[in-house]
Design an enzyme around this catalytic site. Structure first.
Site, PDB file in Angstrom:
ATOM      1  N   LYS A  32      -8.395  -8.660  -4.573  1.00 51.31           N
ATOM      2  CA  LYS A  32      -7.292  -8.842  -3.630  1.00 51.31           C
ATOM      3  C   LYS A  32      -7.493 -10.066  -2.750  1.00 51.31           C
ATOM      4  CE  LYS A  32      -7.529  -6.214  -0.058  1.00 51.31           C
ATOM      5  NZ  LYS A  32      -7.823  -7.177   1.038  1.00 51.31           N
ATOM      6  N   GLU A 225      -3.622  -6.055   3.582  1.00 48.95           N
ATOM      7  CA  GLU A 225      -3.738  -4.618   3.882  1.00 48.95           C
ATOM      8  C   GLU A 225      -2.417  -4.053   4.426  1.00 48.95           C
ATOM      9  OE1 GLU A 225      -6.252  -3.198   2.836  1.00 48.95           O
ATOM     10  OE2 GLU A 225      -8.083  -4.349   3.109  1.00 48.95           O
ATOM     11  N   GLN A 255      -4.970   3.430  -0.901  1.00 46.86           N
ATOM     12  CA  GLN A 255      -6.016   3.287   0.112  1.00 46.86           C
ATOM     13  C   GLN A 255      -5.447   3.312   1.527  1.00 46.86           C
ATOM     14  OE1 GLN A 255      -9.409   0.580  -0.905  1.00 46.86           O
ATOM     15  NE2 GLN A 255      -8.056  -0.148  -2.545  1.00 46.86           N
TER      16      GLN A 255
END
Length: 759
Positions: A32, A225, A255
């Protein structure tokens, strides 16, 4: 070689499709950060000015590391003007030049959690409220929740549903607390972290010209995120991205584990509905873990209903199955885990720093710490008190804050507490006068007679203190950061001669202060070299420090020791070997989520995060009995264990935890008795890996000293150096060690307090 050649097909597509809205769903271990970094580098390579790119992260450390990587891919000059940082740091950058429009000065103070709790504690005491009910942490959490729902003190009174919640919590005077908290913040020219985001939204809403200027400048918005964003952050990102909508969000719905902080998983789940023309990219190859670990985690998370469909895969070896072990009690669980660590270290040559013990709550760490100490295993607890939250550092920072914002009442409260001559009784009178007249503490101190505080010596002391604070502001403007710090240390009579101290806590505090001094000096030198200016004020340094997150202060630690941490703290990290402990219903999943579907799904995501931290080996553990609230209670194994496909798990029963190979390396570590007298900071209970100097009160023997002339050593404040001599001071009868440090010159330290490690 073109840096795009380093990407797989999915990654390359996600990097090069830069126009319009993009959603990059990045599975665990899928690269990522690389994709986000390369996408920014690609934009720069295509001629997009760095000043037109904004990247929002959740830690300053992540932003800093990404910027460094980008500079290597393109050039430092191209990356220099990128706007990268946490939501709060970027909002601070947007607010500073426009703060006066919102009723603040550009040097407003940012209150961290400690500052806000201190203010709330004083407010509740002032209102005569029961501190057992109005706990500062609870009240602050409630205020934060309301702010993130756009409930201000002004509209709180009209919302009966919200008032009902507070009454159920017995917070009958919550409105008074909330209203006074915001009023005191504004009077102190201060914002808390929630205010910073809300004030940017207010700025863009009430001042269209500012909104247009910001939107025109930042034409490309990237968010890391994204699954962890809350509603306010969602709205902020939406506003920033308009009208171009060149917005790229990166995250993994599997997540999303921070709902207790306000994170809203629907932000990422509904992104495709919000932007119908969105380009969706899925990064599904896991580069971190073995096939068994990846497949086990897949079989777990597929049981969640709210998720973006994806199939994570690994091209690494199969690796061992996950090992599930049941223990009779929680004590046996700790013994068994530590025994397995010893086995892996001895037979598989697994370094201790390749091993992490994960648990659901901080309270579970005690038994593991006890057992690690008993078996002489070095360890550290991740996420201890931040360096900048230590009392001696917060004390100095309070004066630094006053040098740029003398209206900061909380800073004055703290500053006075370490200033001789002004007591609590006097400060209560100052606070009462300031409240009565709607003024600041400093204004009362500057003219006590005007506010009815005439009284000879008391008024004189207040005037002296006020003049000292004004002097700090002048020094900051005329001489800069180091000069301000020198004046503060003199004003507070802070001792810096570490060799004159014998109490270990005082030595620790002084070493922290010396480290802080060095940090400011290095910051000043760096800014002077970059900006070619004559002085560097404290303003920018203090601003950066105030925005540090918990994770930013967890420095990389190369010492060979086992890591203990909560699963929430482990997110973003990886270890070759992971132990996931306390897998029992009521512990993990927590008892609060056993009957709540959304809560259970988040707990399952948390378990998924735990498993995917493992690169090679993953141990799963639970106890059949556990001490809970002082009682030994029977436990049932976690329902989540039934979600994992059995082909990926090997079950075993607890064995004689001490019938193991004894570690051949144990003689390198201090004994349990020596550890009990260790000079580690109390909140950081770790065992040194390398030999350390004796720390008992008794005079050490030079003959038995671990240090010899020519030894290479390292000191946490002074860095690396070479031992010149170890000798007995005949005057003081103390054993001392003289070291020539590579960058700090020659220093003489007390042998009993040197806190050295061999290199």
């Amino acid at each position: 070689m073109d840096f795009l050649d380093q990407l797989n097909t999915s990654q390359r597509e996600a990097v090069t499709c830069t126009e319009g809205p993009s959603l990059i769903v990045a599975g665990a271990g899928s690269g990522k950060t690389r994709v986000l970094t390369y996408r920014i580098a690609y934009l720069l390579q295509q001629g997009v000015p760095a000043s037109s790119i904004m990247a929002l992260t959740f830690t300053n450390k992540a932003a800093r590391e990404m910027k460094e990587r980008i500079a290597k891919l393109v050039s430092a000059a191209d990356a220099r003007y990128l706007c990268m940082g946490t939501f709060h740091s970027v909002c601070g950058k947007l607010l500073r030049p426009e703060a006066e429009k919102l009723g603040y000065t550009k040097d407003f103070t940012i209150y961290d959690t400690t500052d806000s709790k201190s203010l709330l504690k004083n407010i509740c005491k002032e209102l005569g409220l029961d501190e057992k009910i109005y706990k500062p942490g609870l009240v602050l959490s409630r205020i934060s929740s309301l702010k993130n729902s756009f409930v201000s003190p002004e509209n709180y009174g009209g919302d009966l549903d919200i008032q009902k919640i507070d009454k159920a919590m017995r917070l009958y005077q919550f409105y008074d607390v909330y209203k006074l908290y915001q009023a005191r913040m504004k009077a102190s020219n201060a914002m808390d972290f929630d205010d910073m985001l809300l004030e940017v939204l207010r700025l863009m809403s009430e001042f269209p010209e500012v909104r247009n200027k910001i939107q025109q400048q930042y034409r490309y918005i990237l968010v890391d995120e994204y699954q962890d964003t809350n509603h306010v952050q969602y709205l902020l990102v939406k506003e920033l991205a308009e009208p171009q909508n060149n917005i790229c969000v990166v995250g993994d719905d599997s997540q999303s584990i921070y709902s207790f902080r306000g994170a809203d998983i629907t932000n990422i789940l509904d992104f495709q509905k919000q932007y119908p023309r969105v380009q969706l990219f899925k990064l599904e190859r896991n580069y971190r873990s073995t096939k068994n670990i990846v497949n086990a985690s897949n079989s777990l998370i597929i049981n969640n209903g709210d998720r973006i469909p994806k199939k994570i895969y690994s091209e690494k070896e199969d690796g061992p199955q996950l090992r599930l072990t049941s223990y009779t009690t929680d004590k046996e669980e700790a013994k068994g885990v530590v025994s397995q660590i010893i086995q892996d270290h001895s037979r598989l040559q697994t370094p201790f720093n390749n091993i992490a013990i994960l648990y659901r709550t901080n309270a579970q760490s005690r038994l593991f710490e006890d057992e690690l100490r008993n078996r002489n295993i070095p360890y550290r607890v991740y996420g201890n008190i931040s360096f900048y939250q230590r009392k001696e550092i917060k004390d100095i920072i309070s004066y630094l804050r006053l040098a740029i914002n003398p209206m900061d009442n909380e800073a004055i409260n703290r500053a006075v507490s370490i200033y001789s001559g002004i007591g609590q009784t006097t400060m209560k009178k100052v606070a009462a006068c300031a409240t009565e007249h709607g003024s600041t503490y400093l204004a009362v101190m500057q003219n006590p007679e005007k506010y009815g505080m005439s009284g000879g010596s008391t008024a004189s002391k207040l005037l002296v203190f006020a003049s000292k604070i004004s002097e700090l502001a002048d020094i900051n403007k005329e001489q800069g950061a180091s000069a301000v710090l020198r004046q503060i240390l003199e004003l507070t009579e802070t001792p810096l001669d570490i060799h004159s101290l014998y109490d270990q806590e005082e030595i620790d505090r002084t070493q922290n202060i010396l480290s802080f001094i060095q940090q400011i000096q290095e910051y000043e030198q760096e800014k002077l070299s970059l900006q070619k200016q004559s002085i560097v004020t404290i303003n920018d340094f203090l601003y950066e420090v105030s925005l540090l997150t918990d994770q930013d202060d967890n420095q990389n630690d190369s010492t060979d020791r086992v890591t203990l941490m909560t699963i929430h703290s482990a997110k973003g990290l990886e270890f070759p070997t992971i132990f996931i402990t306390g897998l029992e219903n009521g512990v993990f999943p927590s008892k609060h989520d056993l009957e709540d579907l959304r809560g259970l799904e988040e707990e399952r995501r948390l378990f998924y995060v735990a498993i995917t931290r493992a690169m090679e080996r993953c141990y799963l553990c639970y106890a059949k009995r556990r001490f809970v609230n002082g009682d030994s209670r029977p436990q049932t194994r976690s329902m989540f264990l039934n979600d994992i496909d059995r082909q990926y798990i090997k079950s075993s029963y607890a064995y004689d935890t001490y019938n193991e190979v004894k570690p051949h390396w144990s003689f390198n570590y201090p004994s349990t008795a020596a550890f009990s007298q260790s000079q580690q900071i109390p909140s950081t209970p770790t065992i040194p890996v390398r030999p350390v100097t004796p720390v008992s009160g008794a005079t050490s023997s030079i003959a038995s000293s671990a240090w010899k002339t020519g030894d290479r050593v390292t000191h946490r404040v002074f860095g690396d150096g070479t031992v010149v001599r170890v000798y007995r001071d005949e005057v003081t009868e103390n054993d001392k060690i003289e070291i020539k440090f590579d960058n700090q010159g020659t220093k003489t330290l007390l042998l009993t307090h040197a806190r050295l490690e061999k290199i």
